[in-house]
Design an enzyme around this catalytic site. Structure first.
Site, PDB file in Angstrom:
ATOM      1  N   ARG A 128       6.973 -25.390   8.142  1.00  0.00           N
ATOM      2  CA  ARG A 128       6.774 -25.060   6.725  1.00  0.00           C
ATOM      3  C   ARG A 128       5.564 -24.166   6.476  1.00  0.00           C
ATOM      4  O   ARG A 128       5.003 -24.147   5.384  1.00  0.00           O
ATOM      5  CB  ARG A 128       6.669 -26.323   5.865  1.00  0.00           C
ATOM      6  CG  ARG A 128       7.927 -27.186   5.887  1.00  0.00           C
ATOM      7  CD  ARG A 128       7.959 -28.158   4.730  1.00  0.00           C
ATOM      8  NE  ARG A 128       9.168 -28.961   4.789  1.00  0.00           N
ATOM      9  CZ  ARG A 128       9.271 -30.122   5.425  1.00  0.00           C
ATOM     10  NH1 ARG A 128       8.229 -30.621   6.058  1.00  0.00           N
ATOM     11  NH2 ARG A 128      10.401 -30.788   5.414  1.00  0.00           N
ATOM     12  N   LYS A 150       5.072  -9.699   2.129  1.00  0.00           N
ATOM     13  CA  LYS A 150       6.537  -9.706   2.234  1.00  0.00           C
ATOM     14  C   LYS A 150       6.912  -9.837   3.708  1.00  0.00           C
ATOM     15  O   LYS A 150       6.551  -8.980   4.523  1.00  0.00           O
ATOM     16  CB  LYS A 150       7.121  -8.410   1.678  1.00  0.00           C
ATOM     17  CG  LYS A 150       7.295  -8.399   0.176  1.00  0.00           C
ATOM     18  CD  LYS A 150       8.178  -7.204  -0.198  1.00  0.00           C
ATOM     19  CE  LYS A 150       8.503  -7.186  -1.676  1.00  0.00           C
ATOM     20  NZ  LYS A 150       9.405  -6.062  -1.994  1.00  0.00           N
ATOM     21  N   GLU A 192       5.137   6.654   3.096  1.00  0.00           N
ATOM     22  CA  GLU A 192       4.584   5.584   2.251  1.00  0.00           C
ATOM     23  C   GLU A 192       3.216   5.987   1.692  1.00  0.00           C
ATOM     24  O   GLU A 192       2.867   5.643   0.564  1.00  0.00           O
ATOM     25  CB  GLU A 192       4.466   4.277   3.043  1.00  0.00           C
ATOM     26  CG  GLU A 192       5.789   3.723   3.579  1.00  0.00           C
ATOM     27  CD  GLU A 192       6.674   3.061   2.516  1.00  0.00           C
ATOM     28  OE1 GLU A 192       6.256   2.913   1.355  1.00  0.00           O
ATOM     29  OE2 GLU A 192       7.821   2.696   2.863  1.00  0.00           O
ATOM     30  N   LYS A 234      -2.142  -0.753  -2.688  1.00  0.00           N
ATOM     31  CA  LYS A 234      -1.167  -1.834  -2.543  1.00  0.00           C
ATOM     32  C   LYS A 234      -1.784  -3.163  -2.963  1.00  0.00           C
ATOM     33  O   LYS A 234      -1.138  -3.978  -3.637  1.00  0.00           O
ATOM     34  CB  LYS A 234      -0.642  -1.913  -1.109  1.00  0.00           C
ATOM     35  CG  LYS A 234       0.416  -3.000  -0.962  1.00  0.00           C
ATOM     36  CD  LYS A 234       1.457  -2.708   0.067  1.00  0.00           C
ATOM     37  CE  LYS A 234       2.544  -3.764   0.042  1.00  0.00           C
ATOM     38  NZ  LYS A 234       3.526  -3.613   1.112  1.00  0.00           N
ATOM     39  N   GLU A 244       6.809 -10.105  -7.055  1.00  0.00           N
ATOM     40  CA  GLU A 244       7.721  -9.080  -7.536  1.00  0.00           C
ATOM     41  C   GLU A 244       8.544  -9.526  -8.743  1.00  0.00           C
ATOM     42  O   GLU A 244       9.762  -9.411  -8.759  1.00  0.00           O
ATOM     43  CB  GLU A 244       8.645  -8.617  -6.388  1.00  0.00           C
ATOM     44  CG  GLU A 244       9.287  -7.263  -6.670  1.00  0.00           C
ATOM     45  CD  GLU A 244       9.996  -6.687  -5.454  1.00  0.00           C
ATOM     46  OE1 GLU A 244      10.023  -7.327  -4.392  1.00  0.00           O
ATOM     47  OE2 GLU A 244      10.525  -5.573  -5.571  1.00  0.00           O
ATOM     48  N   ARG A 248       5.152  -5.056  -9.315  1.00  0.00           N
ATOM     49  CA  ARG A 248       5.244  -4.819  -7.875  1.00  0.00           C
ATOM     50  C   ARG A 248       6.440  -3.941  -7.510  1.00  0.00           C
ATOM     51  O   ARG A 248       6.428  -3.247  -6.493  1.00  0.00           O
ATOM     52  CB  ARG A 248       5.324  -6.152  -7.113  1.00  0.00           C
ATOM     53  CG  ARG A 248       5.294  -5.938  -5.610  1.00  0.00           C
ATOM     54  CD  ARG A 248       5.078  -7.234  -4.837  1.00  0.00           C
ATOM     55  NE  ARG A 248       5.079  -6.926  -3.413  1.00  0.00           N
ATOM     56  CZ  ARG A 248       4.528  -7.675  -2.474  1.00  0.00           C
ATOM     57  NH1 ARG A 248       3.929  -8.796  -2.806  1.00  0.00           N
ATOM     58  NH2 ARG A 248       4.563  -7.314  -1.220  1.00  0.00           N
ATOM     59  N   ASN A 252       8.525   0.032  -4.726  1.00  0.00           N
ATOM     60  CA  ASN A 252       9.845   0.366  -4.191  1.00  0.00           C
ATOM     61  C   ASN A 252      10.282   1.781  -4.559  1.00  0.00           C
ATOM     62  O   ASN A 252      11.436   2.149  -4.342  1.00  0.00           O
ATOM     63  CB  ASN A 252      10.882  -0.641  -4.692  1.00  0.00           C
ATOM     64  CG  ASN A 252      10.701  -1.989  -4.027  1.00  0.00           C
ATOM     65  OD1 ASN A 252      10.539  -2.072  -2.818  1.00  0.00           O
ATOM     66  ND2 ASN A 252      10.708  -3.038  -4.823  1.00  0.00           N
ATOM     67  N   HIS A 255      12.761   3.588  -2.516  1.00  0.00           N
ATOM     68  CA  HIS A 255      13.374   2.615  -1.619  1.00  0.00           C
ATOM     69  C   HIS A 255      14.792   2.214  -2.012  1.00  0.00           C
ATOM     70  O   HIS A 255      15.559   1.779  -1.165  1.00  0.00           O
ATOM     71  CB  HIS A 255      12.493   1.360  -1.516  1.00  0.00           C
ATOM     72  CG  HIS A 255      11.258   1.571  -0.684  1.00  0.00           C
ATOM     73  ND1 HIS A 255      10.289   2.492  -1.013  1.00  0.00           N
ATOM     74  CD2 HIS A 255      10.844   0.999   0.484  1.00  0.00           C
ATOM     75  CE1 HIS A 255       9.328   2.467  -0.101  1.00  0.00           C
ATOM     76  NE2 HIS A 255       9.629   1.568   0.815  1.00  0.00           N
ATOM     77  N   HIS A 259      16.957   2.561   1.038  1.00  0.00           N
ATOM     78  CA  HIS A 259      17.643   1.447   1.698  1.00  0.00           C
ATOM     79  C   HIS A 259      19.133   1.714   1.830  1.00  0.00           C
ATOM     80  O   HIS A 259      19.752   1.378   2.839  1.00  0.00           O
ATOM     81  CB  HIS A 259      17.418   0.143   0.926  1.00  0.00           C
ATOM     82  CG  HIS A 259      16.072  -0.471   1.173  1.00  0.00           C
ATOM     83  ND1 HIS A 259      15.539  -1.439   0.341  1.00  0.00           N
ATOM     84  CD2 HIS A 259      15.160  -0.262   2.153  1.00  0.00           C
ATOM     85  CE1 HIS A 259      14.349  -1.786   0.801  1.00  0.00           C
ATOM     86  NE2 HIS A 259      14.094  -1.087   1.891  1.00  0.00           N
ATOM     87  N   HIS A 272      12.574   4.352   8.672  1.00  0.00           N
ATOM     88  CA  HIS A 272      12.389   3.922   7.288  1.00  0.00           C
ATOM     89  C   HIS A 272      11.720   4.990   6.420  1.00  0.00           C
ATOM     90  O   HIS A 272      12.197   5.308   5.327  1.00  0.00           O
ATOM     91  CB  HIS A 272      11.573   2.625   7.291  1.00  0.00           C
ATOM     92  CG  HIS A 272      11.290   2.078   5.928  1.00  0.00           C
ATOM     93  ND1 HIS A 272      12.277   1.606   5.092  1.00  0.00           N
ATOM     94  CD2 HIS A 272      10.120   1.949   5.241  1.00  0.00           C
ATOM     95  CE1 HIS A 272      11.732   1.190   3.953  1.00  0.00           C
ATOM     96  NE2 HIS A 272      10.432   1.393   4.023  1.00  0.00           N
TER      97      HIS A 272
END
Lengths: 371, 371
Positions: A128, A150, A192, A234, A244, A248, A252, A255, A259, A272
């Site tokens: 956990r 993330k 980025e 960031k 998010e 936030r 993206n 993205h 993606h 990427h």
């Protein structure tokens, strides 16, 4: 002959009890263990890495950790995005369990975004959650994926579908590792970096326009500056919206399209950053079409992306496939797609839904490349 | 003819932004959708359940959700602890993805602890976390596993090794579902109920001693009282220590031994509550041996456990195997085992390490049963 530990720059991500430092400097890896000692009380650490990075930096990292008294085990995962999977996570759970790691021990990600995301997911879910440290060795990881918590593995049908928000205890970015990076990977990371200028910081965008020669020569000061500035931007965004729910999402930018391109080309054609580069220009196209953005600014965006030798057009793909693929992006809320579009350099806005006709028009233009 | 929604009792778990209500009442399932509407804004929900529970309560739950406007999909996982696995999680990710669930949608656990832990793990990790609701249908789940945000799947070598702390948006406990539960399962749940008396609340312990006939007859008021009191105690503990850095460990009273017994008997011989019952008496033995606990109080603990027809001895097992197995418990810090031992009714303390000789002595006594 103990050297006192030094890092050139420190950026703090301020998240209350979950706050953590990002140390940035050149050739600081030999001092890593001293920094870990401040954060990890347990006797053991598991270093997750891949064969390439292990070959280059595994020994210096393990030696440093051992000098600081840690018992070190290594979990090696093959290179490549396809190993950012539940199966790899399962392998790492086994290694952690066999080595008796408990909640006082740490998992350390030594590598790029794939290693960081995978190791972070395992750290977030093993028992956990146990302490996690990022040692990013690619530009992409140093400016983006290692910061902000993330973590994820891929689902066969979508990237990062299985994951968590789980902050590291520290990020340790040695810009010296960028000298061993393939040129294509450095360029990918720059996508980025450019993104931060567009979404947040006009002065930084100017710097990227003006200092491209210095940056492409991998000048030490220039590299530390772009990593530090990117991490700071960031950090400011993540501090406002860790999970998010709102702002936030601006990270993206590029993205949503990116993606989709990656998914439709089987994560093989583009790295990427390349997909994000195409995505950023496509989003700028949409913003011009929606009369949110001056076309001269759109030109400036495309020009900087060209300057860093990143693609601005995709190979021919079905427009409808791209639109459908975007419908599965995680940012989708209640069946609607949200796009991050630029309004000017340093400012983006979130637009919910773009008409099918406009999407078709801009995508038809962007999906005609031969690369 | 809409009935206004009613629940007999509400317990709140106060965790700031992550606070949530526990609704407790008899035959409240038909009103479930109305309660969900307060928490879930998206159009879709995925109900995770098993064939037995689905057969009994799947329709009433799905109908209620549909009346409140939700599109409902069902993810059925076979009965049993062995399906609390990464493979089952993978199946549920697929179903969630195929049904286009996004971050505004919810995963609903309809069943006992296995279903709650598994569905919660999937909710915690699908798209980095989507809303999660617990509908516990066993006594064990209503008084323990559905409250407090511990979610997990099992590792082949250890229970709950892969998991997260992830709070539900709400817990909806219909005590009417307990009438269809096997007697053995009800008894197992009582072990956790007794635990709350021992670790926290002498008056509640007295009530359990005095009202055993009423409780065993499944009296409505008595059941609601024990679920409400158990949830309140667990809420107070979790509020102080959500991620088990300190006091939350007291909830593991009986579990360090109990988990070892379950593991060494392949999770087949004992249901969880039975192993915990043996574990609680064993911990009391240790407390007496360490002169922390009066032996008359130890007797009282054993007597209540007997009263609810729970085991107090395990079948013959190797003492060394049990000791080794406890070394892999998640509560282990830096190679040392921490035991939760009673000092009096309503008060436990945490003891780090017990000598091998004492462990051997008490375990030799407790591991000689024939059951």
């Amino acid at each position: 002959m103990t050297r006192s530990p030094v890092s050139e720059k420190t950026v703090t991500v301020d998240l209350g009890e979950k706050s953590y430092p990002i140390y940035i400097g050149k050739n600081i890896l030999p001092e890593f263990g001293v920094y870990v000692k401040r954060k990890v009380t347990g006797p053991k650490v598991l270093v997750v890495t891949n064969p390439t990075v292990n070959n280059l930096y595994g020994k210096v990292v393990a030696d440093s950790l051992q000098r600081s008294g840690y018992e070190v085990s290594i979990g090696e995962v093959p290179d490549g995005e396809s190993y950012k999977s539940l199966d790899s996570a399962r392998l790492l759970y086994d290694i952690a369990f066999e080595n008796n790691l408990d909640r006082s021990c740490a998992i350390i990600a030594l590598g790029g975004g794939v290693i960081g995301d995978l190791a972070g997911f395992v750290a977030a879910t093993y028992m956990r959650g146990i302490p996690f440290i990022q040692v990013p060795t690619t530009l992409l990881a140093q400016v983006d994926s290692s910061v902000g918590g993330k973590v994820a593995v891929n689902h066969p049908k979508g990237k990062n579908i299985i994951g968590a928000f789980y902050q590291p205890k520290m990020v340790f970015a040695d810009t010296g590792t960028l000298s061993t990076l393939a040129q294509r990977e450095v360029r990918g990371g720059m996508a980025e970096v450019i993104k931060y200028g567009i979404i947040w910081d006009p002065a930084f965008f100017n710097y990227l326009e003006e200092s491209h020669t210095l940056i492409k020569e991998m000048d030490t000061g220039a590299l530390i500056h772009i990593v530090e500035t990117s991490c700071s931007i960031k950090a400011r965004v993540v501090e406002q919206d860790e999970t998010e729910q709102g702002i936030r999402a601006i990270l993206n930018y590029g993205h949503t399209f990116g993606h989709a391109l990656e998914a439709l080309t089987g994560y093989k054609r583009y790295i990427h950053g390349e997909a994000v580069a195409i995505g950023m220009v496509t989003a700028a196209d949409a913003a011009v079409k929606l009369e949110m953005l001056d076309s001269a600014v759109r030109e400036r965006i495309e020009k900087v992306i060209n300057l860093y030798e990143l693609p601005v057009k995709s190979k021919k793909l079905s427009v409808d496939d791209v639109i459908e693929s975007m419908g599965h992006d995680k940012k989708v809320k209640a069946g609607r797609v949200r796009y991050v579009l630029p309004e000017e350099i340093g400012q983006v806005n979130i637009v919910t839904d773009i008409s099918y006709d406009i999407l078709t028009e801009i995508l038809t233009e962007r999906l005609t490349g031969n690369d």
